[in-house]
Design a protein around this motif. Structure first.
Motif, PDB file in Angstrom:
ATOM      1  N   CYS A  95       0.834  -1.208   0.000  1.00 23.96           N
ATOM      2  CA  CYS A  95       0.000   0.000   0.000  1.00 23.96           C
ATOM      3  C   CYS A  95       0.863   1.250   0.000  1.00 23.96           C
ATOM      4  O   CYS A  95       1.699   1.418   0.892  1.00 23.96           O
ATOM      5  CB  CYS A  95      -0.912   0.002   1.227  1.00 23.96           C
ATOM      6  SG  CYS A  95      -1.835   1.540   1.414  1.00 23.96           S
ATOM      7  N   PRO A  96       0.699   2.129  -0.975  1.00 23.12           N
ATOM      8  CA  PRO A  96       1.566   3.307  -1.051  1.00 23.12           C
ATOM      9  C   PRO A  96       1.211   4.420  -0.067  1.00 23.12           C
ATOM     10  O   PRO A  96       1.982   5.355   0.098  1.00 23.12           O
ATOM     11  CB  PRO A  96       1.372   3.798  -2.499  1.00 23.12           C
ATOM     12  CG  PRO A  96       0.062   3.261  -2.919  1.00 23.12           C
ATOM     13  CD  PRO A  96      -0.218   2.041  -2.126  1.00 23.12           C
ATOM     14  N   THR A  97       0.034   4.335   0.570  1.00 18.36           N
ATOM     15  CA  THR A  97      -0.354   5.439   1.445  1.00 18.36           C
ATOM     16  C   THR A  97      -0.245   5.094   2.916  1.00 18.36           C
ATOM     17  O   THR A  97      -0.327   5.971   3.754  1.00 18.36           O
ATOM     18  CB  THR A  97      -1.809   5.869   1.178  1.00 18.36           C
ATOM     19  OG1 THR A  97      -2.696   4.844   1.662  1.00 18.36           O
ATOM     20  CG2 THR A  97      -2.062   6.089  -0.294  1.00 18.36           C
ATOM     21  N   GLY A  98      -0.090   3.824   3.213  1.00 16.64           N
ATOM     22  CA  GLY A  98       0.022   3.441   4.618  1.00 16.64           C
ATOM     23  C   GLY A  98      -1.304   3.312   5.336  1.00 16.64           C
ATOM     24  O   GLY A  98      -1.358   3.240   6.556  1.00 16.64           O
ATOM     25  N   ILE A  99      -2.406   3.243   4.607  1.00 16.72           N
ATOM     26  CA  ILE A  99      -3.716   3.169   5.255  1.00 16.72           C
ATOM     27  C   ILE A  99      -4.026   1.762   5.759  1.00 16.72           C
ATOM     28  O   ILE A  99      -4.870   1.571   6.623  1.00 16.72           O
ATOM     29  CB  ILE A  99      -4.845   3.670   4.311  1.00 16.72           C
ATOM     30  CG1 ILE A  99      -6.178   3.754   5.042  1.00 16.72           C
ATOM     31  CG2 ILE A  99      -4.991   2.763   3.103  1.00 16.72           C
ATOM     32  CD1 ILE A  99      -6.178   4.606   6.285  1.00 16.72           C
ATOM     33  N   ILE A 100      -3.328   0.780   5.214  1.00 15.23           N
ATOM     34  CA  ILE A 100      -3.591  -0.576   5.687  1.00 15.23           C
ATOM     35  C   ILE A 100      -2.746  -0.815   6.932  1.00 15.23           C
ATOM     36  O   ILE A 100      -1.521  -0.735   6.907  1.00 15.23           O
ATOM     37  CB  ILE A 100      -3.276  -1.614   4.598  1.00 15.23           C
ATOM     38  CG1 ILE A 100      -4.145  -1.333   3.372  1.00 15.23           C
ATOM     39  CG2 ILE A 100      -3.540  -3.024   5.115  1.00 15.23           C
ATOM     40  CD1 ILE A 100      -3.976  -2.286   2.234  1.00 15.23           C
ATOM     41  N   LYS A 101      -3.457  -1.058   8.029  1.00 14.10           N
ATOM     42  CA  LYS A 101      -2.791  -1.137   9.332  1.00 14.10           C
ATOM     43  C   LYS A 101      -2.523  -2.577   9.736  1.00 14.10           C
ATOM     44  O   LYS A 101      -3.438  -3.309  10.076  1.00 14.10           O
ATOM     45  CB  LYS A 101      -3.677  -0.485  10.399  1.00 14.10           C
ATOM     46  CG  LYS A 101      -4.080   0.927  10.080  1.00 14.10           C
ATOM     47  CD  LYS A 101      -2.889   1.833  10.055  1.00 14.10           C
ATOM     48  CE  LYS A 101      -3.240   3.231   9.589  1.00 14.10           C
ATOM     49  NZ  LYS A 101      -2.050   3.998   9.254  1.00 14.10           N
ATOM     50  N   LYS A 102      -1.265  -2.935   9.690  1.00 16.10           N
ATOM     51  CA  LYS A 102      -0.881  -4.266  10.153  1.00 16.10           C
ATOM     52  C   LYS A 102      -0.066  -4.097  11.414  1.00 16.10           C
ATOM     53  O   LYS A 102       0.891  -3.338  11.435  1.00 16.10           O
ATOM     54  CB  LYS A 102      -0.049  -4.981   9.069  1.00 16.10           C
ATOM     55  CG  LYS A 102       0.542  -6.308   9.537  1.00 16.10           C
ATOM     56  CD  LYS A 102       1.474  -6.900   8.513  1.00 16.10           C
ATOM     57  CE  LYS A 102       2.788  -6.179   8.565  1.00 16.10           C
ATOM     58  NZ  LYS A 102       3.969  -7.008   8.701  1.00 16.10           N
ATOM     59  N   ASN A 103      -0.498  -4.718  12.473  1.00 10.67           N
ATOM     60  CA  ASN A 103       0.235  -4.638  13.733  1.00 10.67           C
ATOM     61  C   ASN A 103       0.607  -6.027  14.200  1.00 10.67           C
ATOM     62  O   ASN A 103      -0.243  -6.912  14.264  1.00 10.67           O
ATOM     63  CB  ASN A 103      -0.644  -3.993  14.810  1.00 10.67           C
ATOM     64  CG  ASN A 103      -0.976  -2.554  14.471  1.00 10.67           C
ATOM     65  OD1 ASN A 103      -0.134  -1.818  13.982  1.00 10.67           O
ATOM     66  ND2 ASN A 103      -2.211  -2.178  14.710  1.00 10.67           N
ATOM     67  N   ASP A 104       1.869  -6.188  14.529  1.00  9.68           N
ATOM     68  CA  ASP A 104       2.307  -7.442  15.150  1.00  9.68           C
ATOM     69  C   ASP A 104       2.422  -7.199  16.640  1.00  9.68           C
ATOM     70  O   ASP A 104       3.151  -6.314  17.074  1.00  9.68           O
ATOM     71  CB  ASP A 104       3.650  -7.891  14.571  1.00  9.68           C
ATOM     72  CG  ASP A 104       3.491  -8.475  13.171  1.00  9.68           C
ATOM     73  OD1 ASP A 104       4.513  -8.722  12.504  1.00  9.68           O
ATOM     74  OD2 ASP A 104       2.333  -8.675  12.746  1.00  9.68           O
ATOM     75  N   LEU A 105       1.662  -7.978  17.403  1.00  4.74           N
ATOM     76  CA  LEU A 105       1.633  -7.782  18.843  1.00  4.74           C
ATOM     77  C   LEU A 105       2.332  -8.944  19.532  1.00  4.74           C
ATOM     78  O   LEU A 105       2.019 -10.113  19.260  1.00  4.74           O
ATOM     79  CB  LEU A 105       0.180  -7.706  19.315  1.00  4.74           C
ATOM     80  CG  LEU A 105      -0.669  -6.712  18.499  1.00  4.74           C
ATOM     81  CD1 LEU A 105      -2.142  -6.959  18.714  1.00  4.74           C
ATOM     82  CD2 LEU A 105      -0.301  -5.297  18.870  1.00  4.74           C
ATOM     83  N   PHE A 106       3.238  -8.615  20.402  1.00  3.63           N
ATOM     84  CA  PHE A 106       4.002  -9.684  21.036  1.00  3.63           C
ATOM     85  C   PHE A 106       3.111 -10.547  21.911  1.00  3.63           C
ATOM     86  O   PHE A 106       3.223 -11.755  21.948  1.00  3.63           O
ATOM     87  CB  PHE A 106       5.174  -9.095  21.823  1.00  3.63           C
ATOM     88  CG  PHE A 106       6.173 -10.129  22.235  1.00  3.63           C
ATOM     89  CD1 PHE A 106       6.288 -10.520  23.557  1.00  3.63           C
ATOM     90  CD2 PHE A 106       6.974 -10.739  21.278  1.00  3.63           C
ATOM     91  CE1 PHE A 106       7.215 -11.489  23.922  1.00  3.63           C
ATOM     92  CE2 PHE A 106       7.889 -11.722  21.638  1.00  3.63           C
ATOM     93  CZ  PHE A 106       8.018 -12.086  22.972  1.00  3.63           C
ATOM     94  N   SER A 107       2.277  -9.867  22.654  1.00  2.00           N
ATOM     95  CA  SER A 107       1.304 -10.639  23.435  1.00  2.00           C
ATOM     96  C   SER A 107       0.093  -9.773  23.672  1.00  2.00           C
ATOM     97  O   SER A 107       0.171  -8.554  23.675  1.00  2.00           O
ATOM     98  CB  SER A 107       1.892 -11.081  24.765  1.00  2.00           C
ATOM     99  OG  SER A 107       1.947  -9.971  25.625  1.00  2.00           O
ATOM    100  N   THR A 108      -1.036 -10.416  23.818  1.00  2.00           N
ATOM    101  CA  THR A 108      -2.261  -9.680  24.117  1.00  2.00           C
ATOM    102  C   THR A 108      -2.896 -10.296  25.343  1.00  2.00           C
ATOM    103  O   THR A 108      -2.667 -11.464  25.663  1.00  2.00           O
ATOM    104  CB  THR A 108      -3.258  -9.732  22.958  1.00  2.00           C
ATOM    105  OG1 THR A 108      -3.731 -11.077  22.841  1.00  2.00           O
ATOM    106  CG2 THR A 108      -2.637  -9.299  21.666  1.00  2.00           C
ATOM    107  N   ALA A 109      -3.666  -9.502  26.012  1.00  2.00           N
ATOM    108  CA  ALA A 109      -4.363 -10.020  27.184  1.00  2.00           C
ATOM    109  C   ALA A 109      -5.756  -9.442  27.214  1.00  2.00           C
ATOM    110  O   ALA A 109      -5.961  -8.265  26.934  1.00  2.00           O
ATOM    111  CB  ALA A 109      -3.602  -9.630  28.449  1.00  2.00           C
ATOM    112  N   LEU A 110      -6.709 -10.303  27.502  1.00  2.00           N
ATOM    113  CA  LEU A 110      -8.072  -9.831  27.663  1.00  2.00           C
ATOM    114  C   LEU A 110      -8.364  -9.880  29.148  1.00  2.00           C
ATOM    115  O   LEU A 110      -8.332 -10.950  29.765  1.00  2.00           O
ATOM    116  CB  LEU A 110      -9.053 -10.730  26.896  1.00  2.00           C
ATOM    117  CG  LEU A 110     -10.524 -10.353  27.092  1.00  2.00           C
ATOM    118  CD1 LEU A 110     -10.800  -9.006  26.436  1.00  2.00           C
ATOM    119  CD2 LEU A 110     -11.425 -11.395  26.504  1.00  2.00           C
ATOM    120  N   CYS A 111      -8.596  -8.719  29.722  1.00  2.00           N
ATOM    121  CA  CYS A 111      -8.811  -8.684  31.157  1.00  2.00           C
ATOM    122  C   CYS A 111     -10.273  -8.475  31.490  1.00  2.00           C
ATOM    123  O   CYS A 111     -10.898  -7.552  30.987  1.00  2.00           O
ATOM    124  CB  CYS A 111      -7.987  -7.531  31.754  1.00  2.00           C
ATOM    125  SG  CYS A 111      -6.233  -7.829  31.494  1.00  2.00           S
TER     126      CYS A 111
END
Lengths: 569, 312, 249
Positions: B176-192
């Protein structure tokens, strides 16, 4: 299949003649969409009931539209030995009178529009409806051939509309149908067929006006293990559906034309891409194809020639952009309605990337006439640059909505006056549109120009599909320009940025001007937009998207200038 | 090869290539927004338009789609072309005034702001279609597509729900040339929740398509390295065992060819499922096996088949 | 039974620490505990209905408890209800419930499969299938598209684009009445725009179950501005009166 049974066209013709001019009476009801919308369906049911009730000796037949849309519902009564009587604006209450006229032999005077004494069909038989002595009642009516409405037409490809039952292939054959196809496949070579079309100088009737012979030749020469014939029946322009009427009235003309094209290029399969809303046309076309196949007129090994041709109808999805030939091909493949880059052109790489001839329905329906009468004769009609005849539909503020077939080169003003009866309600004409929204709006002073591809292109307009829309003195031209621009914005496929974003901004600009917020900057911007659209649009929709507003700017400058804000120094 | 002229220069180009390819191969610059060498040309942005002279007629068309042919006379930077590009960039700027790449390209054509009369939006997607084409034609996952038409056109997942077919490979975000597609790599997630915290391991989320997938971690170094569905796809297509994916590409041991033992028989090359081995001249008597690690999946087929045990 | 063919995006559980993104993007909704995703509530109710009446209350409590465990504090998912049916419910109730799930939203999957089977070929057969689905169901339901996707090996995203870019394939359930206003050039010149506005006001009222659409050229230029009301053509003001009659005004 029928390949073993020899094709006896004479026998089929004879049968058809017996149906068209039977020994019993024949009552026909015009049941194309225009007729149906005005209640022809109810008329048909009423006639059926009344014929039974009065024990009248009459066949009740569904026919198409003869072009007199303003006079629908139309019922014709043909009694043996008597002229064919055309009745218009028939209501259910008057049906008993009509049926009674069969037995009584008279004419229902107040509903009668005209009579026809004789039907002459090229290559087919002539039908003499009346004997030498015309009954007094009927004699009082004007003879169809003497009415300007019919006299000034040249019904070359639409001659059967309103006469034949669209689903009875024998009737089509009786009037000369399928003779051209048989002539082509049994006595001409494909190159000879292409030569006739080239000599005719027929130009594509869908909009682009590309020489049909060149297209056939290009496809013939292209390499491919399969080739296709595709008829463009998407008719997405927002004016009157004349091709719809044509298909509902005489579908065989298109079928025969496509088969001829198939023979010319070596294609054995054809598709008709049909506007998804055209249900009646779809049914009639499907049944017509079945009828022609049943008699061996199309299908495998036509008349023992070795040439096979089959065709199918495919419904569109409701997108104007699919009238553009490459978007149409994509849609046929089950893909998205957006144009492909050209080159390569469809003749080289089209449906499923095989050589394909894509032509408008009307172009296809013209091939039989060219093969039957010869290309040279066709080229003698019309103007040197725009040969032949064209189906024209009149709508808008015209006194009589109708469709006709005229030789190209006829003056537009004359077309509107003769066939349309001029402007409705005695008003004056302000402007007109030719060829659909891409044709913009032209001023009354251009009414004297000829209906001609190049002449209209010179004025920044186009012949297009042949619609003529009349706009009277009270028309808000700016609002019409917005209407056409909205149309393009709605129908834009969105692939190319210039069309998608450009039509959106055009809408905003025109709204500003309409609301009195426009300035000279707006106008300068539109001119730049129009230029960029024309240069970089991926297809004709994008390329002509600014034409409606620009045409009002050029031809009716006072309409816009009067609304602009004057900038203070 | 065909001969054509671009800006007056005589150029030779291979048949089947486009004017854009021919121009770029000869250091002639033509701006593009929707073009990418890995993808078939689309022709959405229209920026690459050029004047094309053929048989005396001049037309304007996109150079990314137009095939080269003998005798074409192409002009890439005429006033007419520049005017068209300016308008296209102005329209892009009106739609996406805050997108960097649009601002930069527009500035090259002297456009800093779209005309006031045009109105303005604040979009970030330029509808170039690169993400769609990458997903459908290269990755062949088909998770996203254009939806709607004309003014309402967007890139979307089916029914705007979670893109079920997405393998979270991230190609869309990458291209994507504009950066609108948001890909995030998360090391860990927690649902509290009031009941306690629920830990989930590393995840990749691509917000635009409402996609969340677990990332597979390397058994050796412990780093998360690829989304599980992506690995599933590779496993299916290359027919690899599960254990292959336990080690990440960084930790994976790539074969080393001992040139002294190598006969140049080519057995390793023939058995390599990824075309990572070639026989090349090394200056000696025979050709020797040469590894191209970028193609190698460390499946060890070559090591197993080598008759001289030259690969370790 | 609820007729939900347009389901809300499945809410996924997530809450995480990360840098906030500057541009606008659609973030997945953090699902509230105890909320029902998609048609899960209707499915749950269908399941309870299969239980003998006297035991329904007891089972409701028990199964809600199990569902709560599965949901782990997030929203209740359709898939979780299906799991409960598969794991806990005995035959013959299980088959009945699962069959009921298949026809929820008014879509009988076996009908869809029948339609798909009658159009052989690859992607080129899809438009004809979409037309047939619309003819059968009044619209093209999402569940039907999933079947088409599987059987014809066409990406679901491709099918979604086809139905959203062509006007012939609506995905929303049809309304009771359909009113089509002709906005072709001819009718537009004769006042279809103002007719459309008047009808829009009527259709906007909450109890009007009307699908108001603009179409091009109904073919009856004499009756301009022409309006098609449930298959019959009326001229302008007559149409207005007919619609009032339909709505019982």
């Amino acid at each position: 299949m029928k390949q073993d049974k020899p094709l006896d066209l004479n026998a089929i013709q004879k049968k058809g003649l017996g149906m068209l001019a039977p020994t019993r009476a024949r009552i026909t009801v015009g049941m194309a969409t225009c007729g149906l919308a005005e209640g022809a369906g109810k008329i048909f049911e009423a006639l059926k009931y009344e014929i039974k009730k009065q024990k009248a000796k009459a066949d009740l037949v569904v026919v198409g539209c003869n072009g007199l849309c303003y006079a629908e519902p139309i019922v014709e009564v043909i009694c043996p030995g008597k002229p064919r009587i055309t009745y218009g604006r028939v209501s259910v209450e008057r049906v008993p009178d009509l049926v009674a006229s069969v037995a009584k032999g008279g004419v229902v005077k107040d509903l009668a529009l005209m009579r026809m004494d004789r039907l002459t069909a090229e290559g087919g038989a002539s039908i003499k409806y009346a004997g030498t002595k015309v009954p007094k009642d009927a004699a009082a009516l004007k003879e169809c051939g003497k009415l300007d409405f019919f006299k000034k037409q040249m019904k070359l490809i639409s001659k059967n509309a309103g006469t034949v039952s669209p689903e009875q292939v024998e009737e089509y054959c009786a009037l000369g149908g399928y003779q051209a196809l048989l002539k082509a496949v049994t006595s001409m070579s494909p190159d000879e067929v292409i030569r006739e079309v080239t000599v005719s100088k027929l130009r594509g009737r869908g909009g682009a006006g590309f020489p049909a012979g060149f297209k056939l030749q290009a496809c013939r020469q292209a390499a491919g293990d399969a080739k296709y014939i595709v008829a463009n029946g998407s008719e997405g322009d927002p004016e009157i559906g004349m091709h719809r009427s044509f298909l509902e009235s005489d579908p065989h003309a298109v079928i025969e034309g496509m088969a001829i094209a198939g023979y010319a290029v070596g294609a054995s399969e054809g598709y008709i891409y049909l506007n998804d809303r055209y249900q009646v046309a779809h049914e009639r076309l499907t049944r017509a194809i079945e009828g022609a196949e049943a008699l061996g007129l199309i299908g495998s090994n036509i008349a023992g020639s070795g040439f096979s041709f089959s065709l199918r109808v495919k419904r569109g999805g409701g997108a104007y952009v699919c009238g553009e030939e490459t978007a149409l091909l994509n849609a046929l493949e089950g893909s998205f309605g957006e144009p492909r880059p050209r080159p390569p052109y469809p003749a080289e790489s089209g449906l499923f990337n095989k050589p394909t001839v894509v032509n408008n329905l009307e172009t296809m329906a013209t091939f039989p006439a060219i093969i039957a009468g010869g290309g040279k004769r066709y080229a003698g009609i019309g103007t040197p640059g725009s040969t032949g005849t064209k189906i024209v539909a009149l709508s808008g503020h015209v006194a009589r909505s109708c469709w006709v077939e005229v030789p190209l080169g006829m003056e537009i003003g004359e077309i509107i006056k003769t066939f349309g009866g001029g402007v409705a309600n005695g008003k004056k004409i302000k402007g007109f549109q030719a060829g659909g929204p891409s044709g913009g709006i032209l001023p009354a002073k251009l009414l004297k120009i000829k209906l001609d591809y190049d002449r209209l292109a010179k004025e920044g307009s186009l012949l297009g599909s042949g619609g003529l829309v009349v706009m009277d003195e009270d028309t808000d031209l700016l609002e019409m320009a917005k209407f056409f621009t909205d149309f393009f914005a709605d129908e834009s496929c969105g692939k190319c940025s210039i069309c998608r974003e450009g039509t959106k901004r055009l809408q905003q600009i025109i709204t500003d001007v309409m609301e009195g917020q426009g300035t000279s900057e707006h106008i300068a911007l539109v001119k730049r937009l129009a230029s960029a659209l024309s240069d970089t649009g991926a297809c004709a929709l994008g390329k002509t998207a600014a034409v409606p507003f620009i045409s009002v700017l050029n031809h009716f400058p006072q309409v816009i200038e009067g609304k602009l804000l004057r900038k203070k120094a | 090869m065909v001969s054509l002229k671009i800006n007056g220069r005589k150029i030779k180009a291979a048949e089947g290539t486009t004017i854009l390819q021919a121009a770029r191969a000869n250091d002639i610059e033509i701006p593009t927004l929707c073009s990418n060498d890995a993808l078939k040309p689309y022709g959405a942005c229209r920026l690459c338009v050029v004047e094309i002279g053929k048989n005396g007629r001049v037309t304007v068309d996109t150079s990314c789609t137009y095939p080269v042919s003998e005798g074409l006379e192409v002009h890439t930077n005429t006033p007419r072309i520049r005017e068209a590009r300016k308008m296209i960039l102005e329209l892009h700027l009106a739609r996406c005034p805050n997108v960097q790449i649009v601002q930069e390209l527009a500035a090259e054509y002297g456009v800093t702001e779209s005309a006031q009369q045009m109105g303005k939006d604040n979009e970030y997607c330029i509808l170039c279609g690169l993400c769609v084409r990458a997903c459908n034609d290269v990755v062949k996952a088909g998770a996203i597509q254009f939806a709607g038409r004309g003014l309402g056109k967007i890139v979307d997942s089916p029914f705007s729900k979670t893109a079920d077919d997405c393998i979270a490979c991230g190609s869309c975000a990458f291209i994507c040339p504009t950066g609108i597609i948001k890909k995030n790599d998360l090391f860990s997630t927690a649902l509290c929740t009031p009941d306690g915290c629920d830990q989930t391991g590393p995840q990749r989320e691509i917000l635009n398509w409402k996609v969340e997938h677990k990332l597979k971690s390397c058994k050796k170094c412990g780093n998360p390295y690829a989304p599980e569905p992506h690995l599933e796809k590779v496993k299916r297509e290359k027919n690899l065992p599960n254990e292959f994916f336990d080690i990440c590409p960084s930790c994976r041991q790539y074969p080393v060819v001992d040139p002294d033992k190598c006969l140049g028989c080519g057995g390793c090359m023939e058995n390599c499922p990824c075309g990572a081995l070639e026989l090349e001249d090394k200056g000696g008597y025979d050709k020797k096996a040469q590894l191209y690690p970028q193609n190698c999946t460390a499946c060890h087929s070559c090591e197993l088949i080598c008759p001289m045990q030259a690969i370790s | 039974m609820s007729k939900s063919t347009r389901m809300k995006p499945g809410a996924k559980k997530s809450s995480q620490k990360k840098a906030s993104s500057p541009a606008t993007a659609q973030a997945p909704q953090a699902a509230a505990p105890g909320s029902w995703a998609g048609s899960s509530k209707a499915m749950f109710e269908l399941m309870i209905k299969e239980v003998p009446e006297s035991l329904q209350d007891v089972f409701r409590v028990k199964l809600m408890d199990i569902l709560g465990q599965k949901a782990k504090g997030g929203a209740y998912q359709e898939a979780q209800v299906v799991e409960i049916v598969n794991e806990i419910v005995p035959e013959p109730f299980k088959s009945n419930i699962l069959k009921g799930f298949a026809t929820m939203g008014g879509v009988d999957i076996s009908l869809v499969e029948g339609i798909v089977a009658s159009y052989p070929g690859g992607q080129e057969s899809v438009p004809a299938i979409l037309h047939a689905l619309k003819a059968k169901f009044g619209h093209v339901p999402e569940e039907a598209l999933r079947v088409v996707s599987q059987k014809k090996n066409v990406f679901m995203s491709t099918l979604y684009r086809l139905v959203t870019s062509f006007t012939a394939f609506p995905t929303d359930s049809p309304r009771k009445y359909t009113v089509s206003v002709c906005d072709g050039t001819g009718c537009h010149l004769k006042g279809s725009a103002s007719m459309l506005k008047k009808l829009e006001e009527k259709a906007a009222s909450p109890d009007a179950d009307i699908n108001l659409e603009k179409v091009r050229c109904l073919g009856c230029c004499d009756l301009s501005p022409a309006v098609l009301v449930n298959g019959e053509v009326y001229s302008g003001d007559d149409a207005h009166a007919k619609i009032s009659e339909m709505l019982g005004e």
